[in-house]
Design a protein around this motif. Structure first.
Motif, PDB file in Angstrom:
ATOM      1  N   ALA A 323       0.816  -1.220   0.000  1.00 39.23           N
ATOM      2  CA  ALA A 323       0.000   0.000   0.000  1.00 39.23           C
ATOM      3  C   ALA A 323       0.847   1.267   0.000  1.00 39.23           C
ATOM      4  CB  ALA A 323      -0.962  -0.049   1.191  1.00 39.23           C
ATOM      5  N   ASP A 324       0.702   2.113   1.053  1.00 36.12           N
ATOM      6  CA  ASP A 324       1.388   3.408   1.082  1.00 36.12           C
ATOM      7  C   ASP A 324       2.902   3.268   1.040  1.00 36.12           C
ATOM      8  OD1 ASP A 324      -0.922   4.943   1.094  1.00 36.12           O
ATOM      9  OD2 ASP A 324      -1.069   4.960   3.279  1.00 36.12           O
ATOM     10  N   ALA A 325       3.443   2.204   1.587  1.00 36.18           N
ATOM     11  CA  ALA A 325       4.890   2.003   1.508  1.00 36.18           C
ATOM     12  C   ALA A 325       5.334   1.900   0.058  1.00 36.18           C
ATOM     13  CB  ALA A 325       5.290   0.753   2.280  1.00 36.18           C
ATOM     14  N   LEU A 326       4.576   1.192  -0.761  1.00 38.60           N
ATOM     15  CA  LEU A 326       4.915   1.052  -2.172  1.00 38.60           C
ATOM     16  C   LEU A 326       4.754   2.376  -2.907  1.00 38.60           C
ATOM     17  CD1 LEU A 326       3.128  -2.352  -2.893  1.00 38.60           C
ATOM     18  CD2 LEU A 326       5.522  -1.970  -2.291  1.00 38.60           C
ATOM     19  N   ASN A 327       3.723   3.136  -2.544  1.00 35.54           N
ATOM     20  CA  ASN A 327       3.515   4.438  -3.189  1.00 35.54           C
ATOM     21  C   ASN A 327       4.633   5.413  -2.849  1.00 35.54           C
ATOM     22  OD1 ASN A 327       1.066   3.820  -4.531  1.00 35.54           O
ATOM     23  ND2 ASN A 327      -0.052   4.021  -2.614  1.00 35.54           N
ATOM     24  N   ILE A 328       5.075   5.401  -1.609  1.00 37.18           N
ATOM     25  CA  ILE A 328       6.193   6.266  -1.216  1.00 37.18           C
ATOM     26  C   ILE A 328       7.453   5.873  -1.969  1.00 37.18           C
ATOM     27  CG2 ILE A 328       7.712   6.900   0.705  1.00 37.18           C
ATOM     28  CD1 ILE A 328       5.259   6.652   2.546  1.00 37.18           C
ATOM     29  N   LEU A 329       7.696   4.567  -2.083  1.00 34.11           N
ATOM     30  CA  LEU A 329       8.865   4.099  -2.823  1.00 34.11           C
ATOM     31  C   LEU A 329       8.797   4.525  -4.285  1.00 34.11           C
ATOM     32  CD1 LEU A 329       9.164   0.510  -1.333  1.00 34.11           C
ATOM     33  CD2 LEU A 329      10.943   2.271  -1.222  1.00 34.11           C
ATOM     34  N   SER A 330       7.610   4.454  -4.882  1.00 36.69           N
ATOM     35  CA  SER A 330       7.480   4.820  -6.291  1.00 36.69           C
ATOM     36  C   SER A 330       7.691   6.311  -6.515  1.00 36.69           C
ATOM     37  CB  SER A 330       6.104   4.398  -6.822  1.00 36.69           C
ATOM     38  OG  SER A 330       5.069   5.149  -6.222  1.00 36.69           O
ATOM     39  N   GLU A 331       7.440   7.108  -5.472  1.00 37.08           N
ATOM     40  CA  GLU A 331       7.645   8.561  -5.554  1.00 37.08           C
ATOM     41  C   GLU A 331       9.073   8.968  -5.225  1.00 37.08           C
ATOM     42  OE1 GLU A 331       4.802   9.744  -2.679  1.00 37.08           O
ATOM     43  OE2 GLU A 331       3.064   9.438  -3.989  1.00 37.08           O
ATOM     44  N   GLY A 332       9.909   8.004  -4.867  1.00 40.72           N
ATOM     45  CA  GLY A 332      11.282   8.319  -4.480  1.00 40.72           C
ATOM     46  C   GLY A 332      11.378   8.912  -3.094  1.00 40.72           C
ATOM     47  N   GLY A 333      10.341   8.708  -2.270  1.00 42.59           N
ATOM     48  CA  GLY A 333      10.321   9.309  -0.937  1.00 42.59           C
ATOM     49  C   GLY A 333      10.996   8.493   0.131  1.00 42.59           C
ATOM     50  N   ALA A 334      11.536   7.337  -0.237  1.00 44.37           N
ATOM     51  CA  ALA A 334      12.232   6.486   0.725  1.00 44.37           C
ATOM     52  C   ALA A 334      13.116   5.529  -0.053  1.00 44.37           C
ATOM     53  CB  ALA A 334      11.241   5.702   1.589  1.00 44.37           C
ATOM     54  N   GLY A 335      14.028   4.920   0.670  1.00 48.67           N
ATOM     55  CA  GLY A 335      14.885   3.937   0.028  1.00 48.67           C
ATOM     56  C   GLY A 335      16.269   3.948   0.641  1.00 48.67           C
ATOM     57  N   PRO A 336      17.148   3.115   0.142  1.00 52.27           N
ATOM     58  CA  PRO A 336      16.913   2.117  -0.918  1.00 52.27           C
ATOM     59  C   PRO A 336      16.118   0.918  -0.405  1.00 52.27           C
ATOM     60  CG  PRO A 336      19.123   1.883  -0.064  1.00 52.27           C
ATOM     61  CD  PRO A 336      18.545   3.084   0.622  1.00 52.27           C
ATOM     62  N   LEU A 337      15.584   0.165  -1.347  1.00 53.43           N
ATOM     63  CA  LEU A 337      14.788  -1.001  -1.028  1.00 53.43           C
ATOM     64  C   LEU A 337      15.721  -2.182  -0.760  1.00 53.43           C
ATOM     65  CD1 LEU A 337      11.948  -2.344  -0.977  1.00 53.43           C
ATOM     66  CD2 LEU A 337      12.195  -2.711  -3.435  1.00 53.43           C
TER      67      LEU A 337
END
Length: 464
Positions: A323-337
């Protein structure tokens, strides 16, 4: 982990058949095997009801002539209609062995049972409009209908519909499952599936999801050895509560929910920890006993959510991200995976995270798993679970009632719980998807996400 039946692309199936032929088995003998196996399925289902067999010009049509001949020998009233002349050596031989009348497809009258042997594996273009219309009419007027190998008009590897395809009662896979048996929209054109053994074997890293083999806790287990799960919540308490409750019902020993505020609700067995600041989340995750951490359900997408997710990504624990974790990752708002995490995207989340890529759903899931070095649970009516090493499992024909709010949160919690129990990411994802589908089957119609959780103990007990 239980290995499901292999799923073969058109090219892999052709190669497997050629290997059998190269070993000394004539091609026509394979056609006889296929026709006999399919005829037995039709006979068992429909008995002596009259049958109309539609035959195409290639080897799928040859299978149809064999089916017609065998059913006639059993005393079944059989008629055959063909779409043109047979064009392959084996289909010509099968047509000659039928030794009965053959009607033009456009003149065929309906029958109680309809067998579609026009085109099977390997079709690259759709039926012409008149043939597609006739096929649809005859299927609609039959009480029993069977698609031999695949419904005519279906693309084997993607499940795409190349022309209009009616809904068949039974899809009879010849030798092995093909992707189109399990991938939508083609999978939605077959109410039931049966696989006919024809003596062609081919291993594959892609398989149909099999029911798991679960085990009760050992006599000396305790809550931490059974698996401690942490669920990092955020703005929407309901989503993280659903996920936490599912994790608690999964077989895990203990669940901690790290709430953005001290909300109440949910089972008392779930330990809720107030963790509003980043420092509080970090302290709560500083526990070597944690076997799985889930982030995403109800997390939110603001700066605080991004901060919480970054702490999760850096925690060093086995992760499930939804959910929101994936959306944040797709926006470049967190990482690296981190490699080895389990990602559970639905279609829109998958596209945002990995892009709108070409190929079948299986191809896209495997490429995403390889690129991310993670297990990818590509959700939908045809969920594909893919690993970076090229293994994949397909779960199809899920309950359409799962298309309601919160069911994805339940699946994410179930994945985290099974990860805590098994410590094996691919196995955990496969077990969770199967149990989620079984719980939906048990819940029946018009259920809500909360109802799924109540059905999980029964679903688990079935596989012990």
């Amino acid at each position: 982990m239980t290995i499901g039946d292999p799923v073969l692309t058109a090219a892999r199936m052709r190669a497997a058949e050629q290997a059998v032929i190269a070993s000394g088995v004539p091609e026509y003998d394979l056609m006889e095997r296929a026709g006999a196996a399919a005829a037995e399925i039709v006979w068992r289902a429909g008995g002596s009801r009259d049958v109309l067999v539609l035959c195409g010009p290639g080897n799928n049509g040859g299978d149809g002539f064999v089916i017609a001949r065998i059913l006639r020998a059993k005393g079944v009233p059989v008629r055959v209609a063909a779409l043109g002349e047979s064009r392959t050596a084996s289909s010509l031989r099968a047509r000659a062995a039928w030794a009965g009348p053959v009607e033009p497809l456009q003149d065929a009258q309906p029958a109680g049972q309809l067998v579609d042997a026009l085109f099977g594996t390997g079709l690259t273009r759709g039926l012409d409009p008149q043939a597609a219309t006739e096929l649809g009419r005859l299927v609609d007027l039959a009480s029993h209908s069977y698609a031999i190998d695949l419904p005519s008009g279906v693309e084997t590897d993607s499940g795409a519909l190349l022309s209009p395809v009616p809904r068949f009662g039974v899809g009879i896979a010849l030798g092995a499952w093909k992707p189109a048996h399990l991938l939508y929209p083609a999978a939605g054109r077959m109410e039931r599936l049966q696989c006919a053994e024809i003596g062609v074997a081919a291993p594959s890293d892609v398989g149909r999801l099999a029911p798991p083999s679960l085990h009760p806790p050992a006599g000396d287990e305790h809550k931490y050895s059974r698996g401690l799960v942490a669920v990092v919540g955020g703005e929407m308490a309901g989503a993280s509560l659903l996920a936490s409750h599912a994790a608690a019902r999964s077989g895990a020993g203990m669940v901690r929910r790290m709430a953005a505020a001290m909300e109440t609700g949910g089972p008392d067995a779930i330990v809720t920890i107030g963790a509003q600041t980043a420092a509080e989340v970090e302290r709560a995750l500083d526990d070597r006993r944690l076997a799985a951490v889930l982030a995403g359900p109800g997390l939110g997408r603001d700066d605080r959510a991004r901060e919480r997710l970054n702490i999760v990504l850096q925690s060093g624990h086995p992760l499930v991200l939804d959910a929101d974790a994936l959306n944040i990752l797709s926006e470049g708002g967190a990482g690296p995976l981190p490699a080895g995490a389990i990602l559970t995207p639905h279609e829109a989340e998958f596209t945002r995270l990995f892009g709108d890529r070409s190929g079948s759903k299986i191809d896209r899931a495997l490429e995403a798993a390889r690129r991310s070095r993670c297990i990818v649970v590509y959700k939908g009516a045809d969920t594909v679970i893919a690993a970076p090493d090229g293994r994949a499992r397909i779960a199809s024909h899920a309950s359409s009632w799962l298309s309601t709010a919160g069911t994805g949160d339940v699946l994410a919690g179930l994945v985290a719980g099974r990860l805590a129990v098994t410590r094996d990411a691919l196995r955990a994802a496969c077990e969770a998807v199967w149990l989620h589908g079984e719980a939906a089957r048990r819940a029946g119609a018009a259920f809500i996400a909360d109802d799924l959780i109540e059905r999980l103990p029964g679903a688990i007990a079935r596989r012990l």
